[in-house]
Scaffold this active site. Structure first.
Site, mmCIF file in Angstrom:
data_model
loop_
_atom_site.group_PDB
_atom_site.id
_atom_site.type_symbol
_atom_site.label_atom_id
_atom_site.label_comp_id
_atom_site.label_asym_id
_atom_site.label_seq_id
_atom_site.Cartn_x
_atom_site.Cartn_y
_atom_site.Cartn_z
ATOM 1 N N CYS A 100 0.929 -1.082 -0.012
ATOM 2 C CA CYS A 100 0.163 0.031 0.087
ATOM 3 C C CYS A 100 0.918 1.154 -0.085
ATOM 4 C CB CYS A 100 -1.032 0.085 1.206
ATOM 5 S SG CYS A 100 -2.348 -1.272 0.932
ATOM 6 N N HIS A 132 -9.039 4.459 -1.409
ATOM 7 C CA HIS A 132 -7.793 3.842 -1.355
ATOM 8 C C HIS A 132 -7.657 2.944 -2.670
ATOM 9 C CE1 HIS A 132 -4.056 2.257 -0.046
ATOM 10 N NE2 HIS A 132 -4.652 1.375 0.878
#
Lengths: 484, 404
Positions: free
Chosen positions: B93, B349
């Site tokens: 991430c 996200h």
């Protein structure tokens, strides 16, 4: 030549999941009213992540840890071992971290496989660990679904420190079919009880037992414990009576809290008897299945030696009994359940890696750094201690028999498991070492930080595409933990 | 090395002269090609340079199999670049910040004049909510738990509560405040994925996903792309800019296995954030982050993550984050506003783009271009971008400010 061997240690494993038989009758009694008559007690069953091999490891692990030396032979007796062509005994030996020189093999094909193995091994001069384990497929609504339970039991055979001597053995073979199961069938095909009892048990068992007792210079009154491992308690009483054995000496077949564990049942009943036996008692152990194997045993003074073994009766008191029949169907993968897209993950195994790392994964052997003393899993080229990091300093360090405590955890309702929620977290081992592990044997709300656990050999993932499944260790409650 | 001059780090050696960020969300009708061009066009208009002025590019994509496919050429192809060097990067991430780090390092090193950092993710093409299942490698598949991101991060909750002797009910209230604040902030952001105000009660009452995380403790799973155009400060000046954004620091800290395999970590914080923050503050010349950092965009994949990060970044004292959160210290009107754009929680996200999206917000705020959510003159903005899970991860921290 070494003397004929006897039993030097024994143990058993019973899955914690227990389904009340009343729940089975409630679910299916409208179709099969006849099963209501058996709706007493609870039957144990292996959860989705337990099978013949995991139960076998559970039955053997304490024996191996307590033994003076590794057994020369490991034999598995089972009719439901998961692999038809991949040695199941080899998986058990690897999980137990036995030496490569261990002679491993299997007995199968009959409910008396374990005693056939016991008789053969008793004639060997090499020490042997014999484990029997069964997880019988039972069709919904069948009498066997009510009568059966899943379990494993093991005995260690050697010629010193014997707790039960093998006095005599005798066998008879007869292609007598009271039930059978063929490759690919979903359960046993069972004939009527009277055929099994009257023409099978009542005719064939005495044909073995009477000459055996005569050869041993014994009579039925000398038998303190008569074990006949068949599912129906009333049939055992009938056979015992026909042999002239006192009713009080006929051993309980564990129907109430376990159920009949197939090929594992003779040694399971024996474990229960040995837990309570006194020195100098004679035990007549019989198993029936296309004939009969009988073993006459006599306990020694060593029967009372101290052991960390938990008596089977205590274990049977501590089942996680519930009344949700659906859980049994799910554990058996008999429900066409929509598990969602997360269940689609490809669990292909890289067998070269699984082989190279077999001691890491199957035996839970990590490393201990000789420079800083840090235990760690997996064993790595460089020490995990941030203050150390030394290269190639680790000796083998087995975590499988260590106690541990939960450091962090969650109950994950999103992750795919057949028993939601998936509980997992960081686990700290006594003596050092941390492993991120799935947990098993806990329900929601039962894990806390600090909860005592220990590793248990379990199925890790199932690869349905390729008909394979792989094993690893999960953190499980151990005796002494709350709610176990 | 002895006798050689020590590296000066990258402080003020790279300027950001253009940034772009797509609307994040369920972009069902957009392809990665569309998203990349949307972000790129905004950044190019901002920078006022020609495509031919870009010497090299870094392209961040995480789940390439659900997205662009592997390698660098998707970016080269989407933008029809003139065969300039493109590097595809992936660091869980933290992929977006990793792409920025590549571009900034290349410029700071003098290897090129102007570089592009692009991150893109197309998560909504998987057909289900949440992140796709993936394997962990041939060995790790054999023993690692089948965790999910919420389940892995949820572990911070029980460990934090136990370490600091705080009841789960009180901790959940602070976590709910974190989510409430981000929904307040995201509501006004036209590019945000989740634009809906929520009450604290709604958040607390949401169904449990992974104890103690409810579904509203989790961030949005989105499609999107974001990018930055990085150049040498002299070039920024030559383009007629007196005042521009420079990179004060970018630091990256991956776990080495200690958290997962050594007893020295207690499970209640992110170790790598602490090591990355210490290096980032030193590189940026910040001695007192709680005084000097004017705003943060942190990796609030889950509410509990944001909470412990406030301590890991040195903004709250040990065990003080719940009280500081509930005092409104990190609200948009507080001392150190956090997630003024809605954060991962509400902006969304799209993994490969998130690090660049965080820096996009810092960039807008520093330039006074943040519109309704504009803060009063922050000196430094900090973006924290975390890949992985608490017991093994990659922390990336970037600190932006104005040229001096």
């Amino acid at each position: 030549m070494r003397a004929r061997s006897g039993i030097t240690d024994y143990d058993s494993f019973v899955p914690s999941q227990a389904l009340s038989r009343a729940a089975i009758a409630d679910a299916l009694g409208w179709i099969k009213p006849s099963i209501r008559g058996m709706a007493r007690g609870a039957r144990r069953y292996a959860d989705w992540d337990e099978d013949v091999l995991t139960m076998s490891v559970g039955a053997c692990r304490r024996i191996v840890a307590a033994a003076h030396e590794a057994p020369g032979q490991l034999c598995l007796a089972s009719t439901t071992a998961p692999f038809l062509d991949r040695q199941n005994a080899g998986v058990i030996a690897t999980a137990l971290d036995l030496p490569e020189t261990t002679r491993t093999f299997e007995f199968s094909g009959s409910q008396r496989a374990a005693l056939s193995a016991l008789i053969s091994l008793s004639e060997s001069t090499q020490s042997a660990l014999l484990v029997s384990s069964d997880k019988r497929p039972t069709r919904s609504g069948s009498p066997l679904e009510m009568l059966a339970g899943d379990a494993a039991a093991a005995v260690y055979l050697d010629n010193r420190d014997v707790i039960a001597e093998i006095i005599l053995t005798r066998s008879i073979q007869a292609d007598f079919v009271d039930h059978y199961r063929t490759v690919g069938s979903r359960g046993d095909y069972t004939l009527e009880d009277r055929w099994f009892r009257d023409e099978g048990l009542l005719r064939i068992v005495p044909e073995v037992v009477k000459p055996l007792l005569a050869d041993a210079g014994s009579g039925p009154s000398d038998i303190s414990h008569f074990i006949l491992a068949v599912p129906d308690p009333s049939m055992i009483r009938a056979v015992g009576k026909s042999l002239g054995i006192d009713a009080k000496n006929i051993s309980d077949n564990l129907f109430g809290d376990c159920g009949h564990a197939g090929a594992a049942h003779p040694l399971l009943m024996l474990a229960d008897v040995l837990d309570r036996a006194r020195p100098g008692e004679r035990i007549l152990l019989c198993a029936f299945g296309q004939g009969c194997d009988a073993v006459l045993l006599r306990t020694t003074d060593r029967i009372w030696q101290k052991s960390e073994r938990i008596p089977l009766a205590d274990t049977l008191q501590r089942g996680r009994t519930h009344d949700n029949y659906m859980r049994l169907l799910v554990a058996r993968d008999k429900l066409d359940m929509d598990w969602g897209m997360r269940a689609e993950r490809d669990n292909r195994t890289a067998h070269s890696v699984a082989y190279t790392k077999s001691r890491d994964v199957y035996a839970l052997v990590g490393g201990k750094c000789l420079t800083c003393g840090t235990p760690q899993f997996p064993k790595a080229r460089r020490c995990v201690n941030p203050q150390c990091g030394a290269l190639d300093t680790q000796t083998d360090y087995r975590f499988a028999d260590l106690k541990a405590a939960v450091k962090t955890f969650t109950e994950d309702w999103l992750a795919f498991t057949r028993t939601p929620p998936l509980i997992y977290g960081n686990v700290s081992f006594n003596g050092g070492g941390n492993i991120f592990l799935e947990m098993t044997g806990f329900g929601p709300g039962e894990v806390e930080i600090g909860t005592p656990v220990r590793p248990e050999f379990r199925i890790k993932d199932i690869d349905k595409q390729r008909g394979f499944h792989r094993y690893f260790w999960k953190a499980a409650p151990y005796a002494g933990a709350s709610g176990v | 090395m002895q006798g050689l001059p020590v590296s000066r780090g990258i402080r003020d050696r790279a300027a950001i002269i253009g940034m772009g960020c797509t609307r994040f969300g369920e972009r069902w009708d957009a392809t990665p090609e569309d998203l990349v061009n949307e972000a790129f066009e905004e950044a190019m208009a901002d920078a006022g340079i020609a495509k031919e002025d870009i010497d090299a590019a870094w392209f961040g994509v995480f789940y390439e199999e659900q997205n662009t496919g592997k390698s660098a050429y998707p970016l080269s192809q989407y933008l029809r670049l003139a065969n300039i060097p493109v590097t595809r990067v992936e660091n869980l991430c933290a992929t977006g910040t990793e792409a920025l780090r590549g571009a900034v390092y290349a410029v700071a090193a003098g290897a090129c004049d102007t570089a592009l950092a692009m991150g893109c993710e197309k998560l909504k093409d998987t057909g289900f909510a949440g992140l796709p299942e993936r394997t962990k490698g041939t060995f790790e598949d054999l023993y690692q738990p089948n965790f999910t991101p919420p389940g892995a991060f949820a572990q911070l909750g029980a460990a934090y509560a136990a370490k600091h002797g705080i009841g789960m009910g009180d901790l959940k209230k602070a976590m709910a405040h974190i989510c409430w604040k981000s929904h307040e902030n995201g509501f006004g952001n036209e590019k945000a994925h989740l634009r809906k105000k929520l009450t604290v009660e709604q958040i607390l009452d949401a169904p449990m996903v992974a104890y103690p995380l409810g579904v509203l403790d989790c961030c949005g799973v989105s499609d999107g792309a974001a990018c930055a155009i990085v150049t040498r400060p002299e070039i920024a000046r030559s383009l007629g800019r007196d005042s521009f954004v420079t990179v004060k620091s970018i630091q990256l800290s991956p776990s080495n296995g200690a958290e997962m395999g050594h007893g020295s970590w207690d499970g209640a914080y992110t170790l790598t954030t602490r090591t990355a923050a210490a290096r980032a503050y030193a590189e940026a010349g910040i001695s007192d982050p709680a005084r000097d950092i004017g705003l943060t965009e942190v990796h609030d994949c889950f509410s509990i993550t944001e909470l412990v990060l406030m301590e890991d970044l040195g903004l709250s004292g040990e065990g003080r984050a719940p009280a500081d959160v509930l005092d409104g210290r990190y609200d948009s009107g507080g001392d150190i506003p956090c997630q003024t754009d809605g954060g991962l929680k509400c902006f969304g996200h799209p993994i490969g783009a998130s690090g660049l999206r965080m820096n996009y917000e810092l960039y807008l705020q520093l330039l006074g271009r943040a519109g309704d959510r504009q803060l009063a003159g922050p000196e430094f903005g900090l973006a924290h971008n975390l890949g992985g899970i608490p017991n093994r991860n990659v922390s990336a921290i970037s600190i932006l400010g104005m040229n001096s």
